[in-house]
Design a protein around this motif. Structure first.
Motif, short mmCIF file in Angstrom:
data_model
loop_
_atom_site.label_atom_id
_atom_site.label_comp_id
_atom_site.label_asym_id
_atom_site.label_seq_id
_atom_site.Cartn_x
_atom_site.Cartn_y
_atom_site.Cartn_z
N ALA A 73 49.37 113.16 61.90
CA ALA A 73 49.74 114.15 60.89
C ALA A 73 48.66 115.21 60.70
O ALA A 73 48.94 116.31 60.23
CB ALA A 73 50.03 113.45 59.56
N GLY A 74 47.42 114.89 61.06
CA GLY A 74 46.34 115.85 60.88
C GLY A 74 46.20 116.87 61.99
O GLY A 74 45.49 117.87 61.82
N VAL A 75 46.86 116.66 63.11
CA VAL A 75 46.67 117.54 64.28
C VAL A 75 47.12 118.97 64.00
O VAL A 75 46.35 119.93 64.16
CB VAL A 75 47.41 116.97 65.51
CG1 VAL A 75 47.36 117.98 66.66
CG2 VAL A 75 46.78 115.65 65.94
N LEU A 76 48.36 119.15 63.59
CA LEU A 76 48.88 120.51 63.38
C LEU A 76 48.18 121.23 62.23
O LEU A 76 47.81 122.42 62.39
CB LEU A 76 50.40 120.46 63.15
CG LEU A 76 51.24 120.00 64.34
CD1 LEU A 76 52.72 120.00 63.98
CD2 LEU A 76 50.99 120.89 65.55
N PRO A 77 47.94 120.60 61.07
CA PRO A 77 47.17 121.29 60.02
C PRO A 77 45.78 121.69 60.49
O PRO A 77 45.29 122.77 60.13
CB PRO A 77 47.10 120.26 58.88
CG PRO A 77 48.32 119.42 59.07
CD PRO A 77 48.49 119.32 60.55
N GLY A 78 45.14 120.85 61.30
CA GLY A 78 43.81 121.19 61.81
C GLY A 78 43.84 122.40 62.73
O GLY A 78 42.96 123.27 62.65
N ILE A 79 44.84 122.46 63.58
CA ILE A 79 44.98 123.61 64.48
C ILE A 79 45.26 124.89 63.70
O ILE A 79 44.66 125.95 63.96
CB ILE A 79 46.09 123.36 65.51
CG1 ILE A 79 45.68 122.22 66.46
CG2 ILE A 79 46.40 124.61 66.32
CD1 ILE A 79 46.77 121.77 67.41
N ILE A 80 46.15 124.80 62.71
CA ILE A 80 46.46 125.96 61.87
C ILE A 80 45.21 126.43 61.12
O ILE A 80 44.96 127.64 60.99
CB ILE A 80 47.59 125.63 60.88
CG1 ILE A 80 48.90 125.39 61.64
CG2 ILE A 80 47.76 126.74 59.85
CD1 ILE A 80 49.38 126.58 62.43
N LEU A 81 44.42 125.48 60.65
CA LEU A 81 43.19 125.84 59.94
C LEU A 81 42.24 126.60 60.86
O LEU A 81 41.67 127.63 60.49
CB LEU A 81 42.51 124.58 59.41
CG LEU A 81 41.19 124.77 58.66
CD1 LEU A 81 41.39 125.66 57.44
CD2 LEU A 81 40.61 123.42 58.25
N GLY A 82 42.07 126.11 62.10
CA GLY A 82 41.20 126.79 63.05
C GLY A 82 41.69 128.19 63.39
O GLY A 82 40.91 129.14 63.43
N LEU A 83 43.00 128.33 63.63
CA LEU A 83 43.55 129.65 63.95
C LEU A 83 43.42 130.61 62.78
O LEU A 83 43.16 131.81 62.97
CB LEU A 83 45.03 129.50 64.34
CG LEU A 83 45.30 128.73 65.64
CD1 LEU A 83 46.80 128.58 65.86
CD2 LEU A 83 44.65 129.41 66.84
N SER A 84 43.55 130.11 61.57
CA SER A 84 43.41 130.96 60.38
C SER A 84 41.98 131.47 60.24
O SER A 84 41.76 132.65 59.90
CB SER A 84 43.81 130.18 59.12
OG SER A 84 45.15 129.72 59.21
N GLN A 85 41.02 130.61 60.52
CA GLN A 85 39.62 131.04 60.47
C GLN A 85 39.32 132.04 61.57
O GLN A 85 38.56 133.00 61.37
CB GLN A 85 38.71 129.82 60.57
CG GLN A 85 38.79 128.89 59.36
CD GLN A 85 37.97 127.64 59.52
OE1 GLN A 85 37.33 127.42 60.56
NE2 GLN A 85 37.95 126.80 58.51
#
Length: 428
Positions: free
Chosen positions: A172-184
């Motif tokens: 469950a943490g994979v997609l939120p982590g990727i979105i967080l990185g792309l947002s930064q």
């Protein structure tokens, strides 16, 4: 409860280690209760706090991260991404974020990410003319990805206290982590478009990119091994951690040949010290949670929050505000240990999936590492960058705003968070 609360707050203000805070405040409660029989419970609860197979993953992941740094895997990743993205304005800042995302799939701790990747990238950005405070802020913000993209020490401890599947919350943490990185990365791109970042380097030749990729290819194998093994069901989270250690050791001894037995000995000592501290927190945290349960604190908290609203969205928003406030003055693990036993039953009662709730809680708690007065990541990067703590606070604000926007998004979109664990059959 007065003795527990007063002791807890005093030790917390004095800056005592969180294991001491939890253990001493629990002991103060038992002494104040004037019940000698309760003293016999202490060893039992401390043992139960560490008697969990899942916790075996912690020393393995820590050791895998140490071996990765010692074998130069981090440097190879940084070199490849720098070669690949060096022609883009703001390239080094983007490389810092991308490397942190990749490093997240190995280390599992934000502090390790900030120290390992930041130790290389912050000086490099300063040499290229980046503002030191901005360079430090980029690394601090990107380091918060580490506890979100698996493996994650915070998620492992959450799974232990909430009694849920580690594999499910990892997925469950994979997609939120990727979105967080792309947002930064978007923040860096916007700043680069304003022309305030140093000009890019010339585009690397194809053979240079290919050479960098070949050099980093085995380094990419580590996150693929960990994530692929867990998400495919080939390994449990603990087995994947052990396999990662073996993989890193093989690279160090037979491929890169930069590992020696004395080096491994030092890494084992560091891993044992860190693991001991985390297990002591788990033990005293279990004792503390037992006392809270005996005083019916979770039940009272549930009644209070449900009296305000039984709407799942409203509940998550209240939890986010609570965790963000706690994070400004409380250690991440302390907040986790206090909040999980108290709020996870309430979340289940209002119909929130425990895996979704776990990701939201872990994500929100981590933001405390970016906010003063504690702000552990801010202290680490400010020391590496040799810049004033206050300057890093100002520079971190756009990234913190993006992090909070992503937190709000994952709070309101459980289907997005749970998509991967459902796809893999880890939850219904």
């Amino acid at each position: 409860m007065i003795a527990l609360t007063v002791t807890f707050l005093i030790l917390l203000v004095l800056g005592a280690p969180i294991a001491i805070v939890l253990g001493a405040s629990s002991l103060a409660y038992i002494i104040a209760a004037d019940n000698a029989r309760m003293l016999l419970v202490i060893p039992q609860k401390l043992y139960q706090g560490t008697d969990n197979f899942i916790l075996l993953a912690i020393p393995f992941y820590l050791l895998a991260g140490e071996l990765m740094n010692a074998t130069g895997i981090t440097q190879r990743l940084i070199h490849f991404f720098t070669t690949l993205l060096g022609h883009v304005r703001g390239a080094l800042a983007q490389v810092s974020i991308v490397t942190s995302m990749m490093f997240s799939a190995i280390s599992g701790t934000a502090a390790s990410d900030a120290a390992a990747v930041g130790g290389v990238m912050i000086p490099a950005m300063k040499r290229e003319g980046y503002d030191p405070a901005f360079a430090a802020a980029v690394q601090a913000a990107s380091s918060t990805i580490a506890p979100i993209i698996p493996p994650s020490m915070v998620m492992i401890l959450y799974a232990v206290f909430a009694n849920i599947s580690v594999a499910a919350i990892f997925a469950a943490g994979v997609l939120p982590g990727i979105i967080l990185g792309l947002s930064q990365m978007m923040i860096v791109w916007i700043k680069a478009r304003s022309g305030t970042l140093p000009p890019p380097a010339p585009r690397a030749a194809r053979h240079e990119v290919a050479s960098g990729f070949r050099d980093a290819l085995l380094a990419f194998g580590m996150p693929v091994l960990i994530l692929g093994g867990i998400l495919s069901g080939a390994f449990t989270a603990t087995e994947a951690a052990a396999v990662a250690v073996v993989y890193a050791a093989i690279l160090g001894f037979t491929i890169y040949r930069n590992l020696t037995l004395p080096i491994v000995g030092k890494l084992l000592i560091r891993t044992a010290i860190t693991t001991g501290g985390l297990l002591l927190i788990a033990a005293t945290g279990y004792l503390f949670a037992w006392i809270m349960a005996s005083e019916q604190i979770p039940t009272k908290a549930a009644q209070l929050m449900l009296a305000i609203s039984e709407n799942p969205v409203a509940f998550l928003l209240m939890v986010n505000i609570l965790l963000l406030l706690l994070g400004t003055f409380m250690d991440t693990l302390a907040a986790l240990i206090i909040v999980v036993p108290m709020l996870s039953p309430v979340a289940a009662q209002v119909g929130i999936d425990p895996v979704h709730f776990g990701v939201v809680v872990c994500f929100a708690i981590i933001q405390g590492m970016l906010t003063p007065p504690l702000g552990l990541l801010l202290f680490i990067v400010s020391q590496i960058a040799r810049v004033r703590f206050e300057a890093v606070i100002r520079a971190i604000m756009p990234f913190l705003a993006v992090n909070l926007a992503v937190l709000l998004a994952i709070s309101l979109a459980p289907g997005f968070v749970l998509f991967l664990p459902r796809l893999l059959g880890l939850i219904e």
